[in-house]
Design an enzyme around this catalytic site. Structure first.
Site, PDB file in Angstrom:
ATOM      1  CB  CYS A   2     -36.938  27.080-100.153  1.00 21.62           C
ATOM      2  SG  CYS A   2     -37.389  26.545 -98.834  1.00 21.62           S
ATOM      3  N   GLY A  29     -38.975  21.962-103.450  1.00 24.05           N
ATOM      4  CA  GLY A  29     -39.520  22.174-102.409  1.00 24.05           C
ATOM      5  C   GLY A  29     -41.312  21.863-102.758  1.00 24.05           C
ATOM      6  CG  ASN A 104     -32.667  27.898-101.605  1.00 23.07           C
ATOM      7  OD1 ASN A 104     -32.169  27.674-102.323  1.00 23.07           O
ATOM      8  ND2 ASN A 104     -32.756  26.976-100.517  1.00 23.07           N
ATOM      9  N   GLY A 105     -32.042  28.881 -98.021  1.00 24.42           N
ATOM     10  CA  GLY A 105     -31.025  28.412 -97.126  1.00 24.42           C
ATOM     11  C   GLY A 105     -31.405  28.500 -95.904  1.00 24.42           C
ATOM     12  CE1 TYR A 246     -32.157  13.334-104.675  1.00 16.80           C
ATOM     13  CE2 TYR A 246     -32.341  15.239-103.283  1.00 16.80           C
ATOM     14  CZ  TYR A 246     -32.848  14.291-103.656  1.00 16.80           C
ATOM     15  OH  TYR A 246     -34.167  13.889-103.451  1.00 16.80           O
ATOM     16  CG  ASP A 350     -28.482  11.085-105.380  1.00 14.00           C
ATOM     17  OD1 ASP A 350     -29.684  10.416-105.714  1.00 14.00           O
ATOM     18  OD2 ASP A 350     -28.501  11.684-104.382  1.00 14.00           O
TER      19      ASP A 350
HETATM   20  P1  AMP Z   1     -31.896   6.980 -97.527  1.00 15.74           P
HETATM   21  O1  AMP Z   1     -32.737   6.062 -97.526  1.00 15.74           O
HETATM   22  O2  AMP Z   1     -32.197   7.962 -96.414  1.00 15.74           O
HETATM   23  O3  AMP Z   1     -30.442   6.408 -97.642  1.00 15.74           O
HETATM   24  O4  AMP Z   1     -32.218   8.270 -98.894  1.00 15.74           O
HETATM   25  C1  AMP Z   1     -31.199   7.931 -99.707  1.00 15.74           C
HETATM   26  C2  AMP Z   1     -32.151   8.532-100.997  1.00 15.74           C
HETATM   27  O5  AMP Z   1     -32.478   9.785-100.750  1.00 15.74           O
HETATM   28  C3  AMP Z   1     -31.211   8.778-102.354  1.00 15.74           C
HETATM   29  O6  AMP Z   1     -31.811   8.006-103.172  1.00 15.74           O
HETATM   30  C4  AMP Z   1     -31.184  10.186-102.387  1.00 15.74           C
HETATM   31  O7  AMP Z   1     -31.457  10.527-103.967  1.00 15.74           O
HETATM   32  C5  AMP Z   1     -32.189  10.813-101.727  1.00 15.74           C
HETATM   33  N1  AMP Z   1     -31.715  12.085-101.049  1.00 15.74           N
HETATM   34  C6  AMP Z   1     -30.542  12.231-100.429  1.00 15.74           C
HETATM   35  N2  AMP Z   1     -30.649  13.552 -99.811  1.00 15.74           N
HETATM   36  C7  AMP Z   1     -31.871  13.944 -99.957  1.00 15.74           C
HETATM   37  C8  AMP Z   1     -32.602  15.107 -99.617  1.00 15.74           C
HETATM   38  N3  AMP Z   1     -31.947  15.908 -98.713  1.00 15.74           N
HETATM   39  N4  AMP Z   1     -33.973  15.283 -99.565  1.00 15.74           N
HETATM   40  C9  AMP Z   1     -34.586  14.170-100.463  1.00 15.74           C
HETATM   41  N5  AMP Z   1     -33.897  13.111-100.795  1.00 15.74           N
HETATM   42  C10 AMP Z   1     -32.654  12.931-100.670  1.00 15.74           C
END
Ligand code: AMP
Length: 467
Positions: A2, A29, A104-105, A246, A350
């Site tokens: 958040c 968020g 947040n947390g 990220y 990332d």
């Molecule tokens: P995936 O399809 O699950 O491998 O999603 C990977 C993508 O989600 C990458 O492009 C990351 O930038 C993004 N990502 C990684 N962690 C999060 C997160 N907690 N919330 C939203 N996006 C994320």
């Protein structure tokens, strides 16, 4: 995850400042947003709703929130469903007035705390751990809020950065490991102070970044002064390393490190660890951009935009259902055939979490004529869930928890795959500021080590998580 914010000023239209401060933190968020203010005679007004800051608020609503103190929140649910009842700030009734709370947390001892409060007769209105914090403050309130917070904080296990608002003060509280960020700024012309998750929120207000709120400490902001006290200085710092990788905005500074510079350096080190023979380097926009710039610079391979992002689509990952996620990738990213056709492409992202996005991207690139696809990730393999506020899935859904890098490469359909080592992540962070190394991080998502413990009941599958 958040975004939180607190403002105390003079003739400052705090709700307007909070609106812009939340707007700058929208990436933290997108499910709900809320602002509470203290008006002239001490009465509290607030407004919260589901959706983006710009959907929840308009000029009229902001005008209806007059005052010089404000607390705000943008929510991305981890514990507790994405529903209006869980929107923040949360109102806590104390015997001598109201308290507003933004969190947040994520706590890990939610089950015990809920039990303790239920046996004391608490009836729940929300399903988030933030309400638990509010109830504990109410239960232990002794007429002195700072003292109460210092007594309640040790009962909370896990990650918490809190901003609280009373009739005349804004307070900030950070967990003993400092897992989630929280920084302190000063409004222009020394007209007041602001607390925010990220420094990009201060920039938009013209505020000056003074410092981080220290781990294990409480800060009390009044109109013209800030007081701080450390309630637990015994724990090693463990800032979430994923903030650098990220989550945080690239223009933010965390502990003196500019996030963009850290990511760029990650890209440079990624080239050193996993070079590629290719014609172009492209990012997965937006999160992969700084690392792709670094990779391109270090390798001498030209940087190009091979995927065009529709910036009006939210983060696909956030969609709760798998079906929506599948559609989401296509909605969000469109390949540029003109750039990709016939090329050997390095694509930078990332992180790979489930692998859904990455597999689709590789297919998109190939369908657009890319001759080779070399996937590079500016982080180590994500092998373990986050219990401290980042919405990562359970282990069984984490592709790297269940597959080797070679298997993942095959599943993605890439020619090669390379992840950045955790040592290089540390090096990138250290190199971007004063060069001092030896900082400690929470990197549980990469090594399964959790500095503030894991949720009780996790092994039994009892973790409180409502969807
Ligand atoms: P995936 O399809 O699950 O491998 O999603 C990977 C993508 O989600 C990458 O492009 C990351 O930038 C993004 N990502 C990684 N962690 C999060 C997160 N907690 N919330 C939203 N996006 C994320």
């Amino acid at each position: 995850m958040c975004g939180i914010l607190g403002i105390i000023g003079q003739n400052c239209e705090a709700s307007k400042l909070a609106y812009f401060g939340l707007y700058a933190q929208q990436h933290r968020g997108q499910e709900s947003a809320g602002i509470a203010v203290v008006a002239e005679k001490g009465e509290i007004h607030y407004h919260k709703g589901m959706g983006l800051v710009s959907q929840v608020f308009n000029e009229n609503i902001i005008r209806g929130l007059p005052g010089n103190l404000a607390v705000g929140h943008v929510r991305y649910s981890t514990t507790g469903a994405s529903q209006i009842k869980n929107a923040q700030p949360v109102l806590v009734e104390l015997p001598d007035g109201a308290l507003l709370l933004a969190h947040n947390g994520n706590l890990v001892n939610t089950l015990e705390l809920r039990g303790e409060l239920e046996s004391a007769g608490v009836a729940w209105r929300m399903s988030s751990d933030t309400e638990i914090i509010g109830c504990l403050i109410a239960k232990y309130y002794n007429g002195d809020l700072a003292d109460t917070l210092v007594r309640v904080a040790p009962k909370l296990q896990g990650a918490f950065s809190l901003v609280l608002m009373t009739r005349d003060k804004i307070l900030g509280l950070r967990d003993p490991h400092g897992i989630r960020p929280l920084c302190l700024g000063q409004l222009p012309d020394k007209s007041g102070f602001v607390l925010a998750s990220e420094s990009c929120a201060l920039d938009i207000l013209g505020a000056k970044l003074l410092r981080e709120v220290d781990k294990g400490s409480l800060v009390i902001l009044e109109k013209d002064r800030v007081r701080s006290l450390v309630y637990d200085g015994t724990k090693p710092g463990a800032l979430c390393v994923f903030e650098y990788i990220y989550f945080a905005r690239p223009d933010s500074y965390i502990e003196g490190h500019n996030v963009y510079k850290v990511r760029e350096k990650m890209g440079k080190l990624l080239f050193q660890e996993h070079p590629a023979d290719a014609d172009i380097v492209i990012p997965v926009p937006d999160s992969g951009i700084p690392a792709a710039v670094g990779f391109a610079r270090a390798s001498g391979i030209p940087y190009e935009e091979g995927l065009i992002k529709n910036r009006y689509v939210g983060r696909t990952f956030i969609n709760p259902s798998q079906v929506m996620r599948e559609i989401g990738v296509r909605l969000k990213l469109n390949p540029l055939r003109e750039v990709l056709a016939g090329k050997r492409v390095v694509i930078l992202d990332d992180s790979i979490v489930r692998g859904t996005t990455s597999a689709k991207l590789v297919r998109l690139l190939r369908d657009s004529g890319a001759r080779e696809v070399h996937f590079r990730v500016s982080a180590p393999p994500s092998i373990s869930p986050c219990y401290y506020g980042i919405d990562t899935p359970v282990k069984s859904q984490l592709i790297a928890a269940n597959n080797s890098a070679a298997e993942i490469c095959r599943k993605l359909g890439a020619d090669t795959l390379g992840y950045l080592s955790i040592e290089a992540v540390h090096e990138a962070i250290a190199a971007s500021a004063d060069g001092s190394n030896g900082k400690c991080f929470c990197q549980g998502c990469f090594d399964g080590v959790y500095p503030a413990g894991i949720p009780s009941g996790e092994e039994l599958g009892l973790v409180y998580k409502e969807r």
